[in-house]
Design an enzyme around this catalytic site. Structure first.
Site, PDB file in Angstrom:
ATOM      1  CG  ASP A 132      -3.285  -3.399   1.755  1.00  0.00           C
ATOM      2  OD1 ASP A 132      -3.023  -4.431   2.384  1.00  0.00           O
ATOM      3  OD2 ASP A 132      -2.640  -3.025   0.757  1.00  0.00           O
TER       4      ASP A 132
ATOM      5  CB  ALA B 225      -0.979  -0.042   1.174  1.00  0.00           C
TER       6      ALA B 225
HETATM    7  O1  MRU Z   1      -1.297  -7.266  -3.156  1.00  0.00           O
HETATM    8  P1  MRU Z   1      -0.163  -6.626  -2.423  1.00  0.00           P
HETATM    9  O2  MRU Z   1       1.112  -7.374  -2.530  1.00  0.00           O
HETATM   10  O3  MRU Z   1      -0.023  -5.161  -2.777  1.00  0.00           O
HETATM   11  O4  MRU Z   1      -0.598  -6.682  -0.887  1.00  0.00           O
HETATM   12  C1  MRU Z   1       0.204  -6.054   0.069  1.00  0.00           C
HETATM   13  C2  MRU Z   1      -0.249  -6.252   1.461  1.00  0.00           C
HETATM   14  O5  MRU Z   1      -1.285  -6.803   1.732  1.00  0.00           O
HETATM   15  C3  MRU Z   1       0.594  -5.631   2.550  1.00  0.00           C
HETATM   16  O6  MRU Z   1       0.534  -6.384   3.711  1.00  0.00           O
HETATM   17  C4  MRU Z   1       0.067  -4.223   2.840  1.00  0.00           C
HETATM   18  O7  MRU Z   1       0.001  -3.471   1.658  1.00  0.00           O
HETATM   19  C5  MRU Z   1       0.897  -3.514   3.829  1.00  0.00           C
HETATM   20  S1  MRU Z   1       2.462  -3.072   3.161  1.00  0.00           S
HETATM   21  C6  MRU Z   1       3.314  -2.120   4.249  1.00  0.00           C
END
Ligand code: MRU
Length: 351
Positions: free
Chosen positions: A241, A52
């Site tokens: 997120d 995110a």
């Molecule tokens: O689909 P992604 O790889 O973007 O998912 C990312 C996540 O779920 C992370 O845990 C979240 O973005 C936190 S990152 C600091």
């Protein structure tokens, strides 16, 4: 001070965006140059850049590229183009709130500079995007320091997906807490779930932790509850997120299941995230939009068919963990504990 293993997930270099192509990890560390806003949109959609905070930064830089290419002299036309590009970025990955937070910040700068020339507004946008990037770097360090207070010497931490340097400007949120604890000379071991279907845990977190010299053990998602029951796990620590005002947490699909298992086994469940991931316009997590991705990620992940042709699929990329499962939320401004309705506004206010 830069870590020797510092990961340059995203950078603005000479008027272009340079990212690590995360679809190539762990086999190859490949950098890609993005010099147009459609190329940034595509990189976000294809998860070449993901996590995110990192996609919030990418969207901000992408907007700068798009608006630099604006061939207009009037504020009205500039503004209309800004709105159109903003809509396109908001559609890429709807669950994380960081894209809209970053673009809202840029929009405020456009609104506040109505009397400036287009060239001047373009410069203002770049400065704001660079500020978002720098803030994320310092924010992650602060989250790390706060989170390290919760991790004791000798602890075993379980994590999911990737909330590390690869998901942020640098250092990470959940992994940032682990890095900070290790910098304090605490011995920390980590179980990482592989994180089906796109294997961010296996491909990215295992790579990142191994590179940083941290003891990491990779498990399949389906093993997590059993590992909690039969091995020592002192806490679960994940990123987020989007976090609603009541402390409900959207994070990578599978997070909710981990939280339920952790509660059953009496294991604390910690979430580490910047205050930029809070969405106080939402009272609860039920209205967080959940991104659904193509079923081929389940049936033909990484190019090999593993399910029969034509089988129906359901592929939500995120889930929402109710606040009642969350022991604490670690932010750059402190640590929130229940009742979140009171502690979250306090942390956001001190931002
Ligand atoms: O689909 P992604 O790889 O973007 O998912 C990312 C996540 O779920 C992370 O845990 C979240 O973005 C936190 S990152 C600091």
């Amino acid at each position: 001070m830069a870590r020797e293993t510092e990961v340059k997930t995203i950078e603005w270099i000479d008027g272009q965006v340079r990212i690590i192509d995360q679809t190539r990890l762990p086999n190859r560390l490949v950098y890609v140059i993005l010099d147009t806003y459609p190329s940034v949109l595509k990189a976000i959609t294809r998860l070449q850049i993901r996590g995110a905070p990192a996609i919030g930064i990418a969207a901000a830089f992408g907007m700068v590229l798009g608006m630099r290419a604006a061939r207009t002299e009037t504020y009205g036309a500039f503004r209309r183009k800004f709105d159109r590009i903003k809509r396109e970025f908001l559609e890429t990955r709807p669950t994380g709130v960081n894209v809209s937070n970053a673009l809202d910040r840029l929009e405020k700068r456009v609104n506040g500079n109505r009397d400036a020339s287009v060239r001047e507004i373009q410069d203002v946008l770049l400065q704001e995007a660079l500020r978002i990037y720098e803030e994320d770097r310092t924010t992650c360090r602060k989250i790390g320091r706060n989170g390290a207070e919760l991790l004791r010497d000798g602890w075993v931490v379980m994590t999911h997906c990737n909330a590390g340097a690869l998901a942020t400007a640098d250092y990470g949120t959940a992994l940032g807490c682990i890095y900070a604890a290790v910098e304090e000379e605490k011995r920390i071991r980590v179980y990482v779930d592989e994180t089906r279907p796109l294997l961010q845990g296996a491909r990215l977190t295992a790579w990142e932790l191994q590179r940083a010299g941290i003891a990491v053990t990779l498990i399949c998602d389906s093993m997590a509850a059993w590992v909690m029951q039969t091995r020592e796990v002192n806490c679960v620590l994940v990123g987020a997120d989007r976090i609603a005002a009541n402390g409900d947490i959207a994070n990578k699909i599978g997070t909710y299941g981990l939280a339920v298992s952790a509660k059953e086994h009496g294991i604390p469940f910690y979430v580490a995230a910047p205050t930029a991931s809070f969405d106080l316009s939402l009272d609860t997590g039920t209205s967080i939009p959940i991104e659904e991705r193509d079923g081929s990620e389940i049936t033909r992940g990484f190019g090999r068919r593993t399910a029969p042709e034509g089988v129906q699929t359901y592929n939500p990329a995120f889930d929402v963990t109710p606040a009642s499962f969350v022991t604490a939320i670690i932010c750059e401004t402190g640590i929130a504990t229940p009742p979140y309705g009171e502690s979250i506004p306090r942390l956001v206010k001190t931002r």
